[in-house]
Design an enzyme around this catalytic site. Structure first.
Site, PDB file in Angstrom:
ATOM      1  N   HIS A 264       0.799  -1.238   0.063  1.00 10.84           N
ATOM      2  CA  HIS A 264       0.339  -0.146   0.005  1.00 10.84           C
ATOM      3  C   HIS A 264       0.901   1.200  -0.179  1.00 10.84           C
ATOM      4  O   HIS A 264       1.642   1.518   1.047  1.00 10.84           O
ATOM      5  CB  HIS A 264      -0.859   0.055   1.406  1.00 10.84           C
ATOM      6  CG  HIS A 264      -1.745  -1.159   1.214  1.00 10.84           C
ATOM      7  ND1 HIS A 264      -3.070  -1.184   0.891  1.00 10.84           N
ATOM      8  CD2 HIS A 264      -1.635  -2.379   1.715  1.00 10.84           C
ATOM      9  CE1 HIS A 264      -3.615  -2.395   0.896  1.00 10.84           C
ATOM     10  NE2 HIS A 264      -2.905  -3.310   1.426  1.00 10.84           N
ATOM     11  N   LEU A 265       0.943   1.945  -1.070  1.00 13.73           N
ATOM     12  CA  LEU A 265       2.004   3.308  -1.284  1.00 13.73           C
ATOM     13  C   LEU A 265       1.236   4.474  -0.833  1.00 13.73           C
ATOM     14  O   LEU A 265       1.926   5.377  -0.587  1.00 13.73           O
ATOM     15  CB  LEU A 265       2.246   3.281  -2.640  1.00 13.73           C
ATOM     16  CG  LEU A 265       3.293   2.104  -2.950  1.00 13.73           C
ATOM     17  CD1 LEU A 265       3.808   2.366  -4.451  1.00 13.73           C
ATOM     18  CD2 LEU A 265       4.591   1.830  -1.934  1.00 13.73           C
ATOM     19  N   ARG A 266      -0.203   4.585  -0.510  1.00 13.18           N
ATOM     20  CA  ARG A 266      -0.873   5.556   0.059  1.00 13.18           C
ATOM     21  C   ARG A 266      -1.111   6.995  -0.635  1.00 13.18           C
ATOM     22  O   ARG A 266      -1.589   7.855  -0.424  1.00 13.18           O
ATOM     23  CB  ARG A 266      -0.293   5.801   1.463  1.00 13.18           C
ATOM     24  CG  ARG A 266      -0.208   4.714   2.183  1.00 13.18           C
ATOM     25  CD  ARG A 266      -1.572   4.699   2.893  1.00 13.18           C
ATOM     26  NE  ARG A 266      -1.368   3.591   4.043  1.00 13.18           N
ATOM     27  CZ  ARG A 266      -2.449   2.348   3.963  1.00 13.18           C
ATOM     28  NH1 ARG A 266      -3.033   1.947   3.124  1.00 13.18           N
ATOM     29  NH2 ARG A 266      -2.298   1.440   4.928  1.00 13.18           N
TER      30      ARG A 266
ATOM     31  N   ASN B  53      -6.610   0.855  -2.429  1.00 14.77           N
ATOM     32  CA  ASN B  53      -7.299   1.442  -1.664  1.00 14.77           C
ATOM     33  C   ASN B  53      -6.614   3.025  -1.209  1.00 14.77           C
ATOM     34  O   ASN B  53      -6.124   3.080  -0.161  1.00 14.77           O
ATOM     35  CB  ASN B  53      -7.386   0.683  -0.350  1.00 14.77           C
ATOM     36  CG  ASN B  53      -6.263   0.133   0.467  1.00 14.77           C
ATOM     37  OD1 ASN B  53      -5.174   0.095  -0.076  1.00 14.77           O
ATOM     38  ND2 ASN B  53      -6.215  -0.092   1.573  1.00 14.77           N
TER      39      ASN B  53
ATOM     40  N   ASP C 259      -8.904  -4.708  -2.505  1.00 19.14           N
ATOM     41  CA  ASP C 259      -8.190  -5.312  -1.316  1.00 19.14           C
ATOM     42  C   ASP C 259      -8.582  -4.035   0.082  1.00 19.14           C
ATOM     43  O   ASP C 259      -8.813  -2.921  -0.269  1.00 19.14           O
ATOM     44  CB  ASP C 259      -6.673  -5.130  -1.428  1.00 19.14           C
ATOM     45  CG  ASP C 259      -6.102  -5.632  -0.254  1.00 19.14           C
ATOM     46  OD1 ASP C 259      -6.562  -6.640   0.171  1.00 19.14           O
ATOM     47  OD2 ASP C 259      -4.999  -4.800   0.219  1.00 19.14           O
TER      48      ASP C 259
ATOM     49  N   HIS D 192      -9.401 -10.420  -1.255  1.00 15.88           N
ATOM     50  CA  HIS D 192      -9.036 -10.273   0.082  1.00 15.88           C
ATOM     51  C   HIS D 192     -10.252 -10.910   0.730  1.00 15.88           C
ATOM     52  O   HIS D 192     -11.370 -10.425   0.675  1.00 15.88           O
ATOM     53  CB  HIS D 192      -9.104  -8.568   0.437  1.00 15.88           C
ATOM     54  CG  HIS D 192      -9.308  -8.028   2.077  1.00 15.88           C
ATOM     55  ND1 HIS D 192      -8.469  -7.507   2.793  1.00 15.88           N
ATOM     56  CD2 HIS D 192     -10.195  -8.509   2.813  1.00 15.88           C
ATOM     57  CE1 HIS D 192      -8.804  -7.302   4.092  1.00 15.88           C
ATOM     58  NE2 HIS D 192      -9.874  -7.929   4.029  1.00 15.88           N
TER      59      HIS D 192
ATOM     60  N   HIS E 204      -2.861 -12.371   1.191  1.00 14.21           N
ATOM     61  CA  HIS E 204      -2.484 -12.637   2.696  1.00 14.21           C
ATOM     62  C   HIS E 204      -3.417 -13.850   3.524  1.00 14.21           C
ATOM     63  O   HIS E 204      -4.074 -13.437   4.285  1.00 14.21           O
ATOM     64  CB  HIS E 204      -2.687 -11.415   3.305  1.00 14.21           C
ATOM     65  CG  HIS E 204      -3.812 -10.574   3.035  1.00 14.21           C
ATOM     66  ND1 HIS E 204      -5.238 -10.870   3.003  1.00 14.21           N
ATOM     67  CD2 HIS E 204      -4.004  -9.151   3.044  1.00 14.21           C
ATOM     68  CE1 HIS E 204      -6.119  -9.824   2.725  1.00 14.21           C
ATOM     69  NE2 HIS E 204      -5.233  -8.746   2.551  1.00 14.21           N
TER      70      HIS E 204
ATOM     71  N   ASP F 184       2.306  -7.323   2.190  1.00 16.62           N
ATOM     72  CA  ASP F 184       0.989  -6.110   2.778  1.00 16.62           C
ATOM     73  C   ASP F 184       1.604  -5.004   3.498  1.00 16.62           C
ATOM     74  O   ASP F 184       1.052  -4.488   4.391  1.00 16.62           O
ATOM     75  CB  ASP F 184       0.133  -7.032   3.618  1.00 16.62           C
ATOM     76  CG  ASP F 184      -1.296  -6.334   3.656  1.00 16.62           C
ATOM     77  OD1 ASP F 184      -1.613  -5.557   2.906  1.00 16.62           O
ATOM     78  OD2 ASP F 184      -2.306  -6.979   4.148  1.00 16.62           O
TER      79      ASP F 184
HETATM   80  O1  DOR Z   1      -3.967  -4.612   7.568  1.00 14.06           O
HETATM   81  C1  DOR Z   1      -4.370  -4.325   6.587  1.00 14.06           C
HETATM   82  N1  DOR Z   1      -4.081  -3.155   6.292  1.00 14.06           N
HETATM   83  N2  DOR Z   1      -5.138  -4.955   5.734  1.00 14.06           N
HETATM   84  C2  DOR Z   1      -5.675  -4.757   4.579  1.00 14.06           C
HETATM   85  O2  DOR Z   1      -6.098  -5.360   3.888  1.00 14.06           O
HETATM   86  C3  DOR Z   1      -5.420  -3.367   4.568  1.00 14.06           C
HETATM   87  C4  DOR Z   1      -4.359  -2.606   4.898  1.00 14.06           C
HETATM   88  C5  DOR Z   1      -4.239  -1.271   4.737  1.00 14.06           C
HETATM   89  O3  DOR Z   1      -4.721  -0.592   3.523  1.00 14.06           O
HETATM   90  O4  DOR Z   1      -3.990  -0.482   5.929  1.00 14.06           O
END
Ligand code: DOR
Length: 429
Positions: free
Chosen positions: A62-64, A94, A151, A178, A231, A304
């Site tokens: 997740h690169l945000r 996401n 996800d 997911h 995961h 993850d």
């Molecule tokens: O622990 C998690 N964090 N599981 C996920 O599926 C999403 C992720 C997040 O985007 O923080």
């Protein structure tokens, strides 16, 4: 630019390489892999004591960016990847806005262009990841996504899963699921077990994971497609995957280092960095994950990597967000927990962290052969080090592994005519 890597112990099961070699690289292309090379070069690096392998790829991060650049940006994620031994990343949709159209895909590809690390966006299955209507899968495929996922959430209903398989089949791209039935995890924050009862924390049962895995496998069997289970944390899900493979369905699966390194006992600390989704499970789940890795049921190890701000991780356990970072500890945890314990050989680890993920997601191939791109990871298998979250390249520090002693260190990576070394190496010239 000519670079000569001297005395490298090269391991690449794709070409049955497992011995000491010199490797000559010219303008990012491997030119010679021979026992002794003497040639006039621009730079000569002594890799004595190191192992060089096809570069690792992390297909679940997740690169945000866009949206939460206070937690991670594409640039800081890339730096964390290089420190962690990865030259390819698949980033989950996401973000805010979600990766659900060509514009966001192009934005991410532009932001990561010309870097050592190749970044491949995963497109959302549904618009805004709301689980209501299918996103524009075709235009995202054309813009360069390497798979589709909602996800953070499971795809919300069976009809959408069916559509997702049918459309993604047209582009030969996987659906990454997911696995979580949300009706079973309302307010759940940790694995349902004796520990959730003792700690008084709302449970998040493994049944929620298993049901969605079963649903997706049944739909896959009905309409075809490619399914990748993200995961995997529960022993029953490993069994679902094992059985689906026996039926020769087009299905693969991944596990994270935190799910094979920790159990829900870690939550007793109330450290919110142990709050992840899916949650840490029991020792018998960990044993099943390890068995699944050993017998080939589980194809991929991915991190993850889920950065979160200090402020949000300081909320009470029930309110803190799910997730821990993993890019900079993934390889060392895998070497410590699986290689040094003789559970997996180095070749098997190369399959799970390089060959298989690159194949499943159709990423650039990494191999140690003349005329191929020098896309390589350098390791010291025996170096011991202490995890220090304050030295991470990631913008976030939400890890429960701070202070852990690990055995095996990433020394550097090469790709796209670039080289990044984390440790001081002897530059001969
Ligand atoms: O622990 C998690 N964090 N599981 C996920 O599926 C999403 C992720 C997040 O985007 O923080």
């Amino acid at each position: 630019m000519k670079v000569l890597l001297k005395n490298a112990y090269a391991v690449d099961p794709q070409v049955e390489l497992n011995s000491q070699y010199d490797i000559l690289i010219e303008d990012g292309i491997i030119k010679r892999v021979e026992k002794q090379i003497s040639e006039k070069v621009d730079e000569m690096i002594d890799l004595k004591g190191c192992v060089i392998v096809p570069a690792f790829a992390d297909v679940h991060v997740h690169l945000r960016e866009p949206g939460r650049e206070d937690e991670e940006t594409i640039a800081t994620g890339i730096n964390a990847a290089m420190a962690g031994g990865f030259t390819a990343l698949c980033c989950m949709p996401n973000t805010e806005p979600a990766i659900d159209c060509a514009e966001v895909v192009t934005f991410i590809k532009d932001r990561s262009a010309n870097s050592l690390v190749d970044v491949f966006p995963i497109g959302a299955v549904t618009k805004r990841r709301e689980g209501k209507e299918l996103a524009l899968l075709g235009e995202m495929a054309e813009a360069g996504v390497v798979g589709f996922s909602d996800d953070g959430n499971a795809i919300s209903n069976s009809q959408l899963v069916r559509y997702a398989f049918e459309y993604s089949s047209m582009f030969d791209l996987p659906i990454i699921e997911h696995c979580e039935d949300p009706s079973l995890t309302v307010n759940g924050v940790m694995n349902e077990s004796i520990n959730s009862t003792i700690l008084g924390l709302p449970p998040h049962p493994s049944l929620a994971e298993v049901l969605i895995a079963l649903r997706d496998v049944a739909i896959l069997k009905y309409c075809g497609g490619k399914l990748h289970l993200a995961h995997i944390s529960a022993k029953e899900t490993v069994e679902v995957l094992r059985n689906a493979k026996k039926e020769k369905l087009n299905v693969t699966g991944e596990v994270t280092p935190h799910h094979f390194s920790l159990t829900d006992d870690a939550v007793k600390s109330y450290d919110t960095n142990t709050k992840v989704n899916p949650p840490l499970r029991t020792q018998s789940d960990v044993d099943a994950l390890i068995e699944g890795l050993k017998d080939g049921t589980i194809d991929v190890i991915s991190s993850d990597h889920a950065p979160h701000s200090i402020e949000e991780k300081e909320w009470e356990f029930i309110y803190a967000p799910f997730g821990m970072i993993g890019l900079e500890t993934s390889v060392a945890l895998t070497l410590t927990k699986l290689y040094h314990t003789k559970i997996l050989s180095l070749e098997e680890i190369i399959y799970k962290m390089s060959i298989n993920p690159r194949k499943i997601f159709n990423l650039p191939k990494a191999t140690i052969q003349p005329d191929k791109t020098a896309n390589l990871t350098i390791l010291n298998l025996d170096m011991e080090w202490i995890v220090d979250k304050f030295s991470f390249k990631s913008k976030s520090i939400n890890t429960p592994f701070h202070g852990w002693k690990l055995k095996g260190k990433v020394i550097g990576v090469l790709n796209n005519q670039k080289m990044c070394l984390n440790e001081q190496l002897k530059i001969i010239k």
